[in-house]
Design an enzyme around this catalytic site. Structure first.
Site, PDB file in Angstrom:
ATOM      1  N   HIS A 119      43.607  45.736  32.309  1.00 40.65           N
ATOM      2  CA  HIS A 119      42.376  45.150  32.830  1.00 40.65           C
ATOM      3  C   HIS A 119      41.508  46.207  33.503  1.00 40.65           C
ATOM      4  O   HIS A 119      40.306  46.303  33.241  1.00 40.65           O
ATOM      5  CB  HIS A 119      42.677  44.044  33.829  1.00 40.65           C
ATOM      6  CG  HIS A 119      41.451  43.585  34.582  1.00 40.65           C
ATOM      7  ND1 HIS A 119      40.570  42.664  34.072  1.00 40.65           N
ATOM      8  CD2 HIS A 119      40.933  43.977  35.775  1.00 40.65           C
ATOM      9  CE1 HIS A 119      39.572  42.489  34.914  1.00 40.65           C
ATOM     10  NE2 HIS A 119      39.775  43.285  35.963  1.00 40.65           N
ATOM     11  N   GLU A 158      32.612  41.626  36.780  1.00 41.34           N
ATOM     12  CA  GLU A 158      33.776  40.981  36.181  1.00 41.34           C
ATOM     13  C   GLU A 158      33.431  40.070  35.008  1.00 41.34           C
ATOM     14  O   GLU A 158      34.102  40.103  33.981  1.00 41.34           O
ATOM     15  CB  GLU A 158      34.546  40.179  37.235  1.00 41.34           C
ATOM     16  CG  GLU A 158      35.302  41.026  38.244  1.00 41.34           C
ATOM     17  CD  GLU A 158      36.460  41.823  37.642  1.00 41.34           C
ATOM     18  OE1 GLU A 158      36.758  41.647  36.445  1.00 41.34           O
ATOM     19  OE2 GLU A 158      37.055  42.619  38.371  1.00 41.34           O
ATOM     20  N   SER A 176      38.484  42.517  28.755  1.00 41.94           N
ATOM     21  CA  SER A 176      39.927  42.738  28.677  1.00 41.94           C
ATOM     22  C   SER A 176      40.695  41.480  28.291  1.00 41.94           C
ATOM     23  O   SER A 176      41.927  41.516  28.222  1.00 41.94           O
ATOM     24  CB  SER A 176      40.451  43.262  30.022  1.00 41.94           C
ATOM     25  OG  SER A 176      40.225  42.317  31.064  1.00 41.94           O
TER      26      SER A 176
END
Length: 296
Positions: A137, A183, A202
């Site tokens: 990630h 994010e 991710s």
């Protein structure tokens, strides 16, 4: 359910969760030589399925960053090699940490152009679920965008702003900006929408969900709106906010957040799936996924 990104405001390591490392900044050695062949194989599996999925979905800057960095498909990247390239391009480096870190430590690293990345990788049976961010990630999702000067400057300013927000008691409001941009952000590009947020890039399943599913809302990014909007930490987002360009993020770094905090604290908060009358709605979602998750 996907890995939980390392976002501040309640997502750092709580006191008592684990003993702090020897260093006050929580930095540890990556321990590169200690990775097993099984761990490298897990990286390879994760990398390969995202490599097939991201063309036409990831923004150009993500693709370019991935190409320019020493990120190989078959081996977990060495943070030393990543940092050498990043320092030359944008002055950033990647430092290893044992997992989630306290908010103050997280902000201090960002303010000094250090990106804290977990040095561990999930097990092979955790490909689609992990409670805290791992090396896939953090490196695959975040590091390519640090090659972009605008993102690099924005993240440093965010770290500086986070240190200030802690003193003002407005960390939750600032954290939402990070969550809905770094994010889980989308950007207009090539006549459509592309992802740039690490939590999407991710994630095998959220990559498709964020861009193509009919369930979530896709709304034009507006700073005060985002500061007042709660988010999901345990499931796909109900709303994704879309920036027009990365210049828009850099412009945020020049804003005095003080008056915005005052207005945000005085105004009502919005639920993750709310659509407001003055929103610029690009896609109004059906909310199907959230309703199904709420059913007993």
């Amino acid at each position: 359910m996907e890995p939980l990104p390392n976002a501040p405001a309640g997502h750092g390591l709580a006191a008592g969760d684990a003993a702090a490392p020897a260093r006050a900044d929580w930095v540890i050695d990556q321990g590169y030589d200690a990775y097993t062949e099984a761990e490298h194989a897990t990286w390879r599996t994760l990398f390969e399925r995202q490599r097939k999925l991201l063309p036409g979905r990831a923004c150009d800057e993500f693709v370019r960053g991935m190409q320019d960095l020493p990120i190989a498909p078959d081996r977990i990247p060495d943070f030393r090699a990543l940092s050498a390239v990043l320092r030359a391009r944008t002055g950033w480096e990647v430092v290893a940490v044992p997992g989630l870190v306290p908010d103050a430590v997280f902000f201090e690293h960002l303010a000094n152009r250090r990106f804290p990345a977990g040095n561990f990788i999930r097990r092979a049976d955790q490909l689609d679920y992990l409670e805290e961010p791992d090396v896939f990630h953090d490196v695959f999702g975040h590091v390519p965008m640090l090659m972009n000067p605008q993102i690099a400057d924005f993240l440093q300013a965010y770290g500086q702003g986070g240190l200030r927000a802690q003193g003002l008691g407005t960390l939750a409001q600032l954290a939402r900006v990070y969550w809905y941009t770094i994010e889980f952000g989308l950007v207009r590009e090539h006549g459509g929408l592309r992802l740039y947020g690490a939590g999407i890039a991710s994630s095998f399943t959220e990559t498709v969900f964020a861009l193509e599913d009919d369930s979530p809302n896709r709304i034009r990014f507006e700073l005060e709106r985002v500061m007042r909007t709660r988010y999901r930490i345990d499931d796909f987002q109900e709303t994704y906010f879309v920036i027009d360009s990365f210049d828009a993020l850099l412009a945020l770094a020049r804003i005095d957040f003080g008056p915005l905090y005052e207005r945000a604290l005085a105004a009502p908060e919005h639920a993750p799936g709310d659509v407001l009358p003055d929103d610029t709605v690009l896609t109004r979602g059906t909310g199907r996924h959230a309703r199904q998750r709420q059913q007993p």
